[in-house]
Design an enzyme around this catalytic site. Structure first.
Site, short mmCIF file in Angstrom:
data_model
loop_
_atom_site.label_atom_id
_atom_site.label_comp_id
_atom_site.label_asym_id
_atom_site.label_seq_id
_atom_site.Cartn_x
_atom_site.Cartn_y
_atom_site.Cartn_z
N CYS A 50 37.06 35.62 38.37
CA CYS A 50 37.63 36.41 37.27
C CYS A 50 37.23 35.78 35.94
CB CYS A 50 39.16 36.46 37.38
SG CYS A 50 39.75 37.23 38.89
N ALA A 51 36.96 36.60 34.96
CA ALA A 51 36.58 36.09 33.63
C ALA A 51 37.76 35.39 32.97
CB ALA A 51 36.07 37.22 32.75
#
Length: 138
Positions: A50-51
């Site tokens: 996930c960013a």
């Protein structure tokens, strides 16, 4: 057919025609979600891929799956809330067979999330499936 809470989200999305309103709706759902206790924000609950920072804390009680989650990004908190509506309350054995992509496609999210957000959403779904599959096998 998805969980009733998810069906409510689908109905609300159908009502909201503008994507800015839909984003705001998802963000509002994230804001309304109770924050995950900091003690649960540990490496074992962190979702890779996930960013933003994402933590999912699953619980299985009497064979029923649920999870709590949190993120440092409001849109991602909202996506966690959407996933909770999709998965929470299901028998753990049913969780891996949920067609999350198909259900989320009903919301049109795939067409309106950035590539990074879509990858993060897939990573969250994969973590949910993995935890449920491991529990179902034990």
């Amino acid at each position: 057919m998805a969980q009733p809470a998810f069906e409510d989200i689908v109905a609300d999305f159908d009502f909201l025609e503008d994507w800015e309103d839909r984003y705001r709706y998802v963000i509002d759902h994230g804001k309304a979600m109770q924050a995950l206790d900091d003690a649960l924000k540990v490496p074992s609950t962190k979702v890779d891929g996930c960013a933003s920072q994402v933590w999912l804390h699953p619980r299985i009680e009497s064979g029923v799956f649920s999870f709590e989650g949190d993120s440092d990004a409001m849109i991602v908190r909202g996506l966690i809330s959407v996933l909770r509506a999709l998965y929470n309350g299901l028998p753990v054995a049913e969780v891996p067979s949920v067609d999350a992509g198909g259900e989320l496609a009903r919301l049109g999210l795939n067409d309106h999330l950035s590539a990074q957000r879509s990858n993060g959403l897939r990573a969250m779904i994969e973590r949910i499936r993995l935890v449920a599959a491991e529990e179902a096998q034990s």
